[in-house]
Design a protein around this motif. Structure first.
Motif, mmCIF file in Angstrom:
data_model
loop_
_atom_site.group_PDB
_atom_site.id
_atom_site.type_symbol
_atom_site.label_atom_id
_atom_site.label_comp_id
_atom_site.label_asym_id
_atom_site.label_seq_id
_atom_site.Cartn_x
_atom_site.Cartn_y
_atom_site.Cartn_z
ATOM 1 N N VAL B 42 -7.165 -8.004 4.071
ATOM 2 C CA VAL B 42 -5.885 -7.602 3.496
ATOM 3 C C VAL B 42 -5.779 -6.084 3.557
ATOM 4 N N PHE B 43 -4.648 -5.621 3.994
ATOM 5 C CA PHE B 43 -4.422 -4.174 4.024
ATOM 6 C C PHE B 43 -3.114 -3.907 3.300
ATOM 7 N N ARG B 44 -3.214 -3.143 2.201
ATOM 8 C CA ARG B 44 -2.012 -2.848 1.440
ATOM 9 C C ARG B 44 -1.863 -1.343 1.316
ATOM 10 N N GLY B 45 -0.731 -0.843 1.700
ATOM 11 C CA GLY B 45 -0.563 0.597 1.629
ATOM 12 C C GLY B 45 0.753 0.972 0.985
ATOM 13 N N ASN B 46 0.680 1.896 0.039
ATOM 14 C CA ASN B 46 1.896 2.473 -0.527
ATOM 15 C C ASN B 46 1.775 3.971 -0.408
ATOM 16 N N GLY B 47 2.727 4.589 0.196
ATOM 17 C CA GLY B 47 2.667 6.037 0.308
ATOM 18 C C GLY B 47 2.561 6.463 1.748
ATOM 19 N N GLU B 59 -3.579 -9.672 6.880
ATOM 20 C CA GLU B 59 -2.367 -9.523 6.103
ATOM 21 C C GLU B 59 -2.107 -8.040 5.909
ATOM 22 N N LEU B 60 -0.988 -7.593 6.385
ATOM 23 C CA LEU B 60 -0.672 -6.173 6.297
ATOM 24 C C LEU B 60 0.600 -6.020 5.488
ATOM 25 N N ASP B 61 0.555 -5.110 4.535
ATOM 26 C CA ASP B 61 1.722 -4.904 3.701
ATOM 27 C C ASP B 61 1.857 -3.413 3.475
ATOM 28 N N ARG B 78 4.292 -7.072 6.679
ATOM 29 C CA ARG B 78 5.569 -6.719 6.053
ATOM 30 C C ARG B 78 5.589 -5.214 5.941
ATOM 31 N N ALA B 79 6.647 -4.619 6.408
ATOM 32 C CA ALA B 79 6.669 -3.167 6.424
ATOM 33 C C ALA B 79 8.015 -2.655 5.945
ATOM 34 N N LEU B 96 10.164 -6.280 9.314
ATOM 35 C CA LEU B 96 10.336 -4.828 9.225
ATOM 36 C C LEU B 96 11.615 -4.496 8.488
ATOM 37 N N ASN B 97 11.487 -3.539 7.596
ATOM 38 C CA ASN B 97 12.657 -2.994 6.949
ATOM 39 C C ASN B 97 12.543 -1.490 7.105
#
Lengths: 209, 229
Positions: B42-47, B59-61, B78-79, B96-97
């Protein structure tokens, strides 16, 4: 050497597959990237394929796709590894029309192995058999060819290669060269046949699956 | 393959650098820079996220901006935000958004979203369903089905698109090949398909179709050709 190419449009017409299928197969790596040859034509850029290879591959995929998922197929078709573990008995090879009776009786004895053949050995027998079947070589030459293939082909390490068979003043020789190769000979040489081993591998895979 | 349970997590909150490697979960909130290839479940990134090598995750978010120097591969992604990929993008489902810029090829089974994209290579996908708010660009597109629509845009973005052409919600590409093609506001040299629907605002040099073609009166087509029986 201008290899026999087929345009994408002709391929679709001939095989009845759609653009979507073609791209899907490419994504699933059922069709190798380097078979897509881009060329400019008068209508702009067009994509071409090596004709024999792609037709055999499409045929194989269409035959198998009902029984196997595309991912399984990719493993079966695109890498040689699943074939490298495969062995086939003499009876099976005869049954599947890979090798004719004559070839099997004459050359089936492999030094060091019983009557079980791995993919490379089958390929060698198949090559010899198809040339014999065409009447292009005689039995003595077949023996020479088999020895040549056995000794020399490991050096290609899985790369595609072409086989040239020439005759001059009644003396015959075989030449193996990494494909695509263009060889030029002097006037006295008659090029009896040229076989792309890539095509044979593709055909053999079709018969094995 | 290593047992997944043994893999560590990487968690960054704030500003930090990290080495690459294999992880179970990578969670970055803030500014994170990964100095190498990274593989995770799982890869989750904010910023703001930088990956200096390849990025692979099941899973990439991602929210915010992300910059990947290598290739990127995933099952689902989901990007939201702005993304840049130096290499190729490969995955099953991509939602993609925002905006994405891919310098290599882009291979997906399902590509959905809103915003804009620039793909220097080939866009190959099972299904593309995209609403353009910015510009869409690809060298070549090969699909089973593609639907490109212009999103409802407000007065402000109309104003912006006059000043900056990159905001113009249009698709520009060399060739589109697919089974089902449905386009709006698209400029292409060649469109080849089974059923082809050309909506408003298109400029297409040559359309080749097998079974069906419908063209909006406000579109310009150089040449139409029906092929096959």
């Amino acid at each position: 050497m201008e290899e026999d190419l087929i345009s994408k449009k002709d391929l679709l017409d001939l095989t009845g597959i759609s653009y979507g299928q073609l791209y899907r197969w490419k994504r699933k790596q059922l069709i190798p990237e380097d078979w897509f040859i881009r060329k400019s034509t008068f209508t702009g850029q067009e994509t071409f394929f090596p004709k024999k290879l792609i037709l055999a591959r499409v045929h194989n995929i269409l035959n198998l796709k009902d029984d196997l998922s595309l991912d399984d197929l990719a493993g079966k078709l695109s890498d040689n590894f699943s074939f490298s573990t495969l062995t086939l008995s003499a009876e099976m090879a005869l049954e599947r029309n890979i090798v004719s009776n004559v070839t099997m009786n004459k050359f089936g004895e492999w030094p060091g192995v019983g009557r079980e053949y791995n993919f490379d050995q089958l390929l060698h027998l198949y090559t010899v058999d198809s040339l014999l079947g065409n009447g292009e070589i005689n039995l003595e030459e077949a023996d020479l060819l088999l020895q040549t293939l056995r000794l020399r082909t490991p050096r290609f390490e899985g790369k595609n290669y072409d086989l040239f068979f020439i005759r001059k003043m009644g003396v015959s020789s075989f030449i193996l060269a990494p494909s695509p190769a263009e060889l030029l000979f002097d006037e006295g040489v008659r090029l009896v046949t040229k076989v792309s081993l890539g095509d044979l591998i593709e055909q053999l895979k079709g018969k094995l699956t | 393959m290593m047992n997944k349970n043994q893999l560590p997590d990487m968690i960054i909150s704030g500003v930090s650098d990290a080495a690459g490697g294999s992880y179970d979960q990578v969670i970055i909130d803030g500014v994170g820079r990964i100095k190498g290839a990274v593989t995770s479940r799982v890869f989750r990134g904010n910023g703001n996220i930088h990956v200096m090598g390849d990025l692979a995750a099941e899973e990439l978010d991602c929210n915010g901006t992300m910059n990947v120097r290598g290739n990127i591969s995933f099952d689902t992604m989901r990007a939201d935000g702005m993304f840049k990929v130096k290499g190729a993008l490969r995955g099953e489902r991509f939602n993609l958004n925002g905006l994405i810029n891919i310098q290599g090829n882009c291979e997906l089974e399902e590509f959905k979203g809103e915003g804009g994209f620039t793909i220097d290579g080939l866009l190959s996908a099972g299904h593309v369903d995209f609403q353009l708010q910015g510009s869409g660009k690809a060298r070549e597109i090969g699909v089973e089905s593609i639907v490109i629509l212009q999103a409802n845009i407000g007065v402000w973005s109309k104003l912006w698109s006059g000043i900056f052409p990159t905001f113009k919600p249009e698709l520009v590409t060399g060739t589109i090949e697919g089974d089902h093609i449905n386009l709006e506001y698209t400029t292409a040299e060649i469109v080849r398909g089974n059923t082809v629907i050309i909506g408003p605002g298109c400029k297409i040099g040559l359309v080749e179709y097998r079974s069906e073609l419908s063209v909006h009166p406000a579109s310009v087509i150089g040449k139409e050709e029906k092929i096959g029986g």
